[in-house]
Scaffold this active site. Structure first.
Site, PDB file in Angstrom:
ATOM      1  N   ARG A 142       0.824  -1.216   0.000  1.00 23.04           N
ATOM      2  CA  ARG A 142       0.000   0.000   0.000  1.00 23.04           C
ATOM      3  C   ARG A 142       0.856   1.263   0.000  1.00 23.04           C
ATOM      4  NH1 ARG A 142      -5.442  -1.788   1.882  1.00 23.04           N
ATOM      5  NH2 ARG A 142      -6.132   0.364   1.994  1.00 23.04           N
ATOM      6  N   TYR A 145       0.797   3.988  -2.761  1.00 26.75           N
ATOM      7  CA  TYR A 145      -0.303   4.968  -2.744  1.00 26.75           C
ATOM      8  C   TYR A 145      -0.137   5.919  -1.561  1.00 26.75           C
ATOM      9  CZ  TYR A 145      -5.256   6.510  -2.754  1.00 26.75           C
ATOM     10  OH  TYR A 145      -6.430   7.234  -2.789  1.00 26.75           O
ATOM     11  N   PRO A 272      -5.656  -1.642   6.826  1.00 26.35           N
ATOM     12  CA  PRO A 272      -5.924  -0.914   8.077  1.00 26.35           C
ATOM     13  C   PRO A 272      -7.036  -1.580   8.891  1.00 26.35           C
ATOM     14  CG  PRO A 272      -5.685   0.627   6.260  1.00 26.35           C
ATOM     15  CD  PRO A 272      -5.709  -0.754   5.652  1.00 26.35           C
TER      16      PRO A 272
END
Ligand code: NAD
Ligand code: UDP
Length: 313
Positions: A142, A145, A272
């Site tokens: 991730r 990003y 998350p």
């Protein structure tokens, strides 16, 4: 106003075009269609206040004529894209943001950056206020990003501080609604598409992770108010109604009448565990909060998907 929207053929950008054209402004959309589609903006073709330019913003941007504002929304945004086009994501948020900021300088235009709740990473503070610096793995899947958006924010603030550019930063929390790609990979299009095909919904992990979903109409109202405010520091815009992915699956199955239930799939890396905006700043500075609740927004989204799934056979 004459407004440039980068990424304007995407999900959020196309709703922004609708809003600004609806208010009588002139809109130019710049998009390379990597994750967007002309279907999202085709209803504006023929409108003299609307123009589409196919262009990759990582290359030098030339737009003839004056510009009053640049809304920089170009960037793939689905975790699925983090795996397939990570370098394009890094480039559009770094080189693309640099080009868009340079254009804003040249034109004397206000600049609004579409940032993200992903700058908070897998947060250790809950809910997340703008003052939280985040918990991001720079080398994880991730990271392409999260770090690119963090760089874009840093670059935007540097242009504001050094060049006096009139900038805005919106930290967008999970937003959903009509015009998301059927194969987008994000949870709401995935669930709704699966439900409409009578398939079990794919819940990742145990489904205990949370998100707070904002209907697109509310989100766009927040962008609009922020642009016309004088706030240069980041502002969270998102719905504060937090739900687990398991609860979300149950609601989608109930609203669609899907009998196929759910299946569990592995939790993606660095997913998350919780996410919910602290919107104190949006409330006090912009008088904004979300109005559409999850069931209302999902119902509208399901109706749209139903028509589009049917159209695709
Ligand atoms: P989207 O993929 O539907 O839209 C992105 C658009 O940008 C697409 O039309 C794509 O073709 C275009 N684009 C990508 N790279 C480009 C390039 N190099 N040059 C020109 N155009 C390019 O995604 P979205 O959900 O509408 O997201 C829009 C913006 O909002 C992104 O910056 C994203 O990071 C941000 N955001 C969205 C969400 C959300 O929940 N939807 C949450 C946080 C942040
Ligand atoms: N998710 C899921 N099933 C899916 C797609 C996603 O359970 O089919 C979960 C994903 O693991 C994450 C949450 O839904 O915890 C939101 O994922 P999404 O890809 O929409 O965006 P994110 O908020 O993670 O960027």
């Amino acid at each position: 106003m004459r407004i440039l929207i980068t990424g304007g053929a995407g999900f959020l950008g196309s709703h922004l075009s609708d809003r600004f054209l609806g208010e009588g402004h002139e809109v130019i959309v710049l998009d390379n269609l990597i994750t967007g589609s002309l279907d999202n903006i085709q209803h504006h073709f023929g409108n003299p206040l609307f123009q589409f330019i196919k262009h990759d913003v990582t290359n030098y941007i030339h737009v003839p004529g004056p510009l009053d504002a640049i809304l920089h929304f170009a960037s793939p945004a689905s975790p699925k894209d983090f795996h397939t086009i990570p370098i394009q994501i890094l480039k559009v948020n770094s080189l693309g943001t640099h080009n868009a900021l340079g254009l804003a300088m040249t034109k004397g235009a206000r600049f609004l950056l579409a940032s993200t709740s992903e700058v908070y990473g897998d947060p250790l503070v809950h809910p997340q206020p703008e003052s939280y610096w985040g918990n991001v793995n720079p080398i994880g899947v991730r990271g392409v990003y999260d770090e690119a958006k963090r760089f874009a924010e840093a670059l935007t603030m540097a242009y504001h501080r050094i060049h006096g550019l009139d900038t805005r930063i919106v930290r967008i929390f999970n937003t959903y609604g009509p015009r998301m790609r059927l194969d987008d990979g994000r949870v709401i299009p995935n669930y709704v598409n699966q439900a409409l095909h009578g398939q079990p919904l794919t819940v990742y992990g145990e489904g205990s992770q949370t998100r707070s979903f904002c209907y697109v109409e509310d989100e766009v109202e927040g962008f609009y108010r922020l642009l016309f405010s004088s706030e240069n520091e980041p502002v969270n815009i998102g719905n504060t109604d937090e739900t687990t992915m398991l609860e979300l699956a149950e609601v989608v199955n109930r609203l669609t009448g899907n009998q196929a239930g759910i299946i569990f799939k592995p939790l993606p890396e660095d997913d998350p565990k919780v996410r919910k905006p602290d919107i104190t700043r949006a409330r006090t500075l912009l008088g904004w909060e979300a109005k559409v609740n999850l069931e209302q927004g999902l119902q509208r989204t399901i109706d749209w998907f139903r028509r589009n799934v049917a159209a695709l056979g």
